[in-house]
Structures are given as structure tokens and as C-alpha cells.
Design a protein around this motif. Structure first.
Motif, PDB file in Angstrom:
ATOM      1  N   GLY A  49      -9.196   5.750 -27.249  1.00 19.82           N
ATOM      2  CA  GLY A  49      -9.135   6.747 -26.181  1.00 19.82           C
ATOM      3  C   GLY A  49     -10.438   7.513 -26.121  1.00 19.82           C
ATOM      4  N   ALA A  50     -10.469   8.496 -25.245  1.00 21.62           N
ATOM      5  CA  ALA A  50     -11.677   9.287 -25.059  1.00 21.62           C
ATOM      6  C   ALA A  50     -11.897  10.235 -26.229  1.00 21.62           C
ATOM      7  CB  ALA A  50     -11.588  10.081 -23.763  1.00 21.62           C
ATOM      8  N   GLU A  51     -13.160  10.413 -26.595  1.00 22.42           N
ATOM      9  CA  GLU A  51     -13.498  11.304 -27.701  1.00 22.42           C
ATOM     10  C   GLU A  51     -13.019  12.728 -27.423  1.00 22.42           C
ATOM     11  OE1 GLU A  51     -17.382  12.671 -30.322  1.00 22.42           O
ATOM     12  OE2 GLU A  51     -17.700  11.836 -28.340  1.00 22.42           O
ATOM     13  N   ASN A  52     -13.089  13.148 -26.173  1.00 23.67           N
ATOM     14  CA  ASN A  52     -12.706  14.527 -25.843  1.00 23.67           C
ATOM     15  C   ASN A  52     -11.184  14.753 -25.848  1.00 23.67           C
ATOM     16  OD1 ASN A  52     -11.920  13.351 -23.445  1.00 23.67           O
ATOM     17  ND2 ASN A  52     -13.514  14.334 -22.199  1.00 23.67           N
ATOM     18  N   GLU A  53     -10.384  13.701 -26.132  1.00 22.13           N
ATOM     19  CA  GLU A  53      -8.927  13.869 -26.275  1.00 22.13           C
ATOM     20  C   GLU A  53      -8.567  14.596 -27.562  1.00 22.13           C
ATOM     21  OE1 GLU A  53      -7.133   9.840 -24.153  1.00 22.13           O
ATOM     22  OE2 GLU A  53      -7.231   9.956 -26.324  1.00 22.13           O
ATOM     23  N   ILE A  54      -9.498  14.605 -28.514  1.00 26.27           N
ATOM     24  CA  ILE A  54      -9.227  15.214 -29.812  1.00 26.27           C
ATOM     25  C   ILE A  54     -10.119  16.443 -29.965  1.00 26.27           C
ATOM     26  CG2 ILE A  54      -9.081  14.858 -32.298  1.00 26.27           C
ATOM     27  CD1 ILE A  54      -9.181  11.837 -31.731  1.00 26.27           C
ATOM     28  N   PRO A  55      -9.547  17.639 -29.839  1.00 28.31           N
ATOM     29  CA  PRO A  55     -10.361  18.845 -30.015  1.00 28.31           C
ATOM     30  C   PRO A  55     -10.938  18.916 -31.430  1.00 28.31           C
ATOM     31  CG  PRO A  55      -8.210  19.382 -29.067  1.00 28.31           C
ATOM     32  CD  PRO A  55      -8.170  17.944 -29.488  1.00 28.31           C
ATOM     33  N   ASP A  64       0.560   3.177 -31.799  1.00 30.51           N
ATOM     34  CA  ASP A  64       0.519   1.767 -31.407  1.00 30.51           C
ATOM     35  C   ASP A  64      -0.484   0.952 -32.219  1.00 30.51           C
ATOM     36  OD1 ASP A  64       2.404   2.396 -29.520  1.00 30.51           O
ATOM     37  OD2 ASP A  64       1.035   2.330 -27.820  1.00 30.51           O
ATOM     38  N   HIS A  65      -1.425   1.623 -32.856  1.00 25.97           N
ATOM     39  CA  HIS A  65      -2.458   0.923 -33.631  1.00 25.97           C
ATOM     40  C   HIS A  65      -2.425   1.279 -35.118  1.00 25.97           C
ATOM     41  CE1 HIS A  65      -4.168  -0.636 -29.965  1.00 25.97           C
ATOM     42  NE2 HIS A  65      -4.161   0.574 -29.463  1.00 25.97           N
ATOM     43  N   ASN A  66      -1.446   2.128 -35.530  1.00 24.67           N
ATOM     44  CA  ASN A  66      -1.346   2.578 -36.926  1.00 24.67           C
ATOM     45  C   ASN A  66      -2.645   3.205 -37.403  1.00 24.67           C
ATOM     46  OD1 ASN A  66       1.364   1.786 -37.341  1.00 24.67           O
ATOM     47  ND2 ASN A  66       0.704  -0.323 -37.636  1.00 24.67           N
ATOM     48  N   VAL A  67      -3.174   4.120 -36.591  1.00 27.49           N
ATOM     49  CA  VAL A  67      -4.438   4.784 -36.890  1.00 27.49           C
ATOM     50  C   VAL A  67      -4.308   6.271 -36.570  1.00 27.49           C
ATOM     51  CG1 VAL A  67      -6.884   4.958 -36.229  1.00 27.49           C
ATOM     52  CG2 VAL A  67      -5.805   2.718 -36.385  1.00 27.49           C
ATOM     53  N   VAL A  68      -4.947   7.100 -37.394  1.00 33.46           N
ATOM     54  CA  VAL A  68      -5.128   8.513 -37.080  1.00 33.46           C
ATOM     55  C   VAL A  68      -6.621   8.774 -37.061  1.00 33.46           C
ATOM     56  CG1 VAL A  68      -5.008   9.346 -39.482  1.00 33.46           C
ATOM     57  CG2 VAL A  68      -4.396  10.878 -37.592  1.00 33.46           C
ATOM     58  N   VAL A  69      -7.061   9.594 -36.109  1.00 32.53           N
ATOM     59  CA  VAL A  69      -8.473   9.957 -36.021  1.00 32.53           C
ATOM     60  C   VAL A  69      -8.557  11.474 -36.060  1.00 32.53           C
ATOM     61  CG1 VAL A  69     -10.574   9.874 -34.623  1.00 32.53           C
ATOM     62  CG2 VAL A  69      -9.044   7.895 -34.676  1.00 32.53           C
ATOM     63  N   SER A  70      -9.446  11.994 -36.915  1.00 36.17           N
ATOM     64  CA  SER A  70      -9.682  13.436 -36.963  1.00 36.17           C
ATOM     65  C   SER A  70     -11.084  13.719 -36.440  1.00 36.17           C
ATOM     66  CB  SER A  70      -9.509  13.976 -38.383  1.00 36.17           C
ATOM     67  OG  SER A  70     -10.487  13.434 -39.248  1.00 36.17           O
ATOM     68  N   HIS A  71     -11.216  14.893 -35.834  1.00 36.72           N
ATOM     69  CA  HIS A  71     -12.482  15.312 -35.232  1.00 36.72           C
ATOM     70  C   HIS A  71     -12.897  16.607 -35.932  1.00 36.72           C
ATOM     71  CE1 HIS A  71     -14.728  15.627 -31.098  1.00 36.72           C
ATOM     72  NE2 HIS A  71     -15.552  15.578 -32.127  1.00 36.72           N
ATOM     73  N   ALA A  72     -13.882  16.531 -36.785  1.00 29.72           N
ATOM     74  CA  ALA A  72     -14.329  17.693 -37.560  1.00 29.72           C
ATOM     75  C   ALA A  72     -15.053  18.697 -36.669  1.00 29.72           C
ATOM     76  CB  ALA A  72     -15.243  17.237 -38.697  1.00 29.72           C
ATOM     77  N   GLU A  73     -15.171  19.917 -37.173  1.00 31.62           N
ATOM     78  CA  GLU A  73     -15.881  20.983 -36.441  1.00 31.62           C
ATOM     79  C   GLU A  73     -17.336  20.600 -36.174  1.00 31.62           C
ATOM     80  OE1 GLU A  73     -14.641  23.585 -34.991  1.00 31.62           O
ATOM     81  OE2 GLU A  73     -12.633  23.516 -35.880  1.00 31.62           O
ATOM     82  N   ASP A  74     -17.943  19.793 -37.058  1.00 30.12           N
ATOM     83  CA  ASP A  74     -19.335  19.379 -36.861  1.00 30.12           C
ATOM     84  C   ASP A  74     -19.474  18.221 -35.877  1.00 30.12           C
ATOM     85  OD1 ASP A  74     -18.566  17.081 -38.258  1.00 30.12           O
ATOM     86  OD2 ASP A  74     -19.856  17.467 -39.983  1.00 30.12           O
ATOM     87  N   GLY A  75     -18.341  17.751 -35.319  1.00 27.97           N
ATOM     88  CA  GLY A  75     -18.356  16.683 -34.327  1.00 27.97           C
ATOM     89  C   GLY A  75     -18.141  15.294 -34.896  1.00 27.97           C
ATOM     90  N   SER A  76     -18.131  15.162 -36.213  1.00 25.50           N
ATOM     91  CA  SER A  76     -17.938  13.840 -36.815  1.00 25.50           C
ATOM     92  C   SER A  76     -16.479  13.406 -36.722  1.00 25.50           C
ATOM     93  CB  SER A  76     -18.395  13.844 -38.278  1.00 25.50           C
ATOM     94  OG  SER A  76     -17.598  14.724 -39.038  1.00 25.50           O
ATOM     95  N   LYS A 135     -15.773   6.603 -25.701  1.00 32.75           N
ATOM     96  CA  LYS A 135     -14.467   6.151 -26.199  1.00 32.75           C
ATOM     97  C   LYS A 135     -14.516   5.972 -27.713  1.00 32.75           C
ATOM     98  CE  LYS A 135     -12.655   5.420 -22.075  1.00 32.75           C
ATOM     99  NZ  LYS A 135     -11.544   6.162 -21.546  1.00 32.75           N
ATOM    100  N   ILE A 136     -13.401   6.346 -28.364  1.00 36.37           N
ATOM    101  CA  ILE A 136     -13.289   6.156 -29.808  1.00 36.37           C
ATOM    102  C   ILE A 136     -12.922   4.705 -30.068  1.00 36.37           C
ATOM    103  CG2 ILE A 136     -11.995   6.807 -31.873  1.00 36.37           C
ATOM    104  CD1 ILE A 136     -11.461   9.506 -30.445  1.00 36.37           C
ATOM    105  N   VAL A 137     -13.689   4.075 -30.964  1.00 40.43           N
ATOM    106  CA  VAL A 137     -13.462   2.662 -31.296  1.00 40.43           C
ATOM    107  C   VAL A 137     -13.363   2.548 -32.814  1.00 40.43           C
ATOM    108  CG1 VAL A 137     -14.401   0.321 -31.157  1.00 40.43           C
ATOM    109  CG2 VAL A 137     -14.755   1.926 -29.266  1.00 40.43           C
ATOM    110  N   THR A 138     -12.358   1.819 -33.268  1.00 39.03           N
ATOM    111  CA  THR A 138     -12.226   1.523 -34.696  1.00 39.03           C
ATOM    112  C   THR A 138     -11.980   0.046 -34.840  1.00 39.03           C
ATOM    113  OG1 THR A 138     -11.166   2.184 -36.764  1.00 39.03           O
ATOM    114  CG2 THR A 138      -9.729   1.948 -34.862  1.00 39.03           C
ATOM    115  N   GLY A 139     -12.116  -0.441 -36.038  1.00 43.36           N
ATOM    116  CA  GLY A 139     -11.923  -1.863 -36.274  1.00 43.36           C
ATOM    117  C   GLY A 139     -11.687  -2.125 -37.742  1.00 43.36           C
TER     118      GLY A 139
END
Length: 142
Positions: A49-55, A64-76, A135-139
């Protein structure tokens, strides 16, 4: 045989009723076979999804993909598999940045993958993550 007590009808019925429940408990703990199931981690690059979906300072669960993504305060960004390291159950609940496994109550920090609550003792598996065209991409791990 005389002198040996026999089971009452009620005892036999209780045992019969408990058998399917025990089977369901075992089924919930098993990882099952992989036929038609979502793999525990992406097997190819996946656009989430879009990077800006995660504050910043939060996380998002992609069930649906068995993944969690975190967005740190520093943007990482950090990504982790959401397959519990205790019994292989898919984690389906995120409260703030805490992931909660429905099978046995293990909890994990979505920003670090670390165990917050037992019975799990191993952290979640970290996945590579990047942003491509917003867009956030993982693999799969390299």
C-alpha cells in the motif's frame, strides 16, 4: 466383571463431547498444510500500500500477506512476518504497535518484532522493506 465399577451414561457422554473440543484445540495449534494457505512470508515482492497510509510512530497489519509494517518517527520502515514464532498461528490483531496472537496470547512489538508476552520466546522474522514510487514493497529475505 463383578466388583469393577462401570462408567455411567453421563460419564461416557461427557467424554464423547470433550473429544471434538480437544481436536479443535490441537488443530488451532498446528500450522496445517500449505495447500491453498497464505504462505508465512511473501515468496515474491509484494506491494502492500501507500507509504502515507501508515502515520509516523504507528504500524499497519496486512493480514492478507501476513506482514506488519511500522513507520518510525524518523521516517524509516520495518516489516515483520506476522506468523507467531510460538505455534505458527497467523497474528490477526494489532492494537497501537502491539501484535496479539489469537492462539495462545503471545504479544509482539510491531516496531521491533520483540516478544512482549509469553508463551512465544523468539522474535518475529524481519522482512526487507522499501518504498518504490510511494508504495511499500516487501519480499522474501535475501
Amino acid at each position: 466383571m463383578p466388583g469393577r465399577p462401570s462408567a455411567s451414561r453421563r460419564t461416557v457422554l461427557r467424554g464423547a463431547a470433550a473429544t471434538p473440543v480437544a481436536g479443535l484445540g490441537l488443530a488451532a495449534c498446528s500450522s496445517g498444510d500449505d495447500t491453498g494457505a497464505v504462505p508465512p512470508t511473501p515468496t515474491a515482492s509484494v506491494e502492500l500500500g501507500a507509504e502515507n497510509e501508515i502515520p509516523k510512530g504507528s504500524a499497519k497489519l496486512y493480514r492478507d500477506h501476513n506482514v506488519v509494517v511500522s513507520h518510525a518517527e524518523d521516517g524509516s520502515l520495518k516489516a515483520y512476518s506476522t506468523i507467531c514464532t510460538h505455534a505458527g498461528c497467523p497474528i490477526n490483531k494489532l492494537a497501537g504497535t502491539t501484535l496479539m496472537c489469537p492462539c495462545h496470547g503471545s504479544e509482539f512489538d510491531a516496531t521491533t518484532g520483540k516478544v512482549l508476552h509469553l508463551p512465544a520466546t523468539e522474535p518475529l522474522n524481519e522482512l526487507p522493506v522499501e518504498v518504490r514510487n510511494g508504495k511499500i514493497v516487501t519480499g522474501p529475505p535475501a
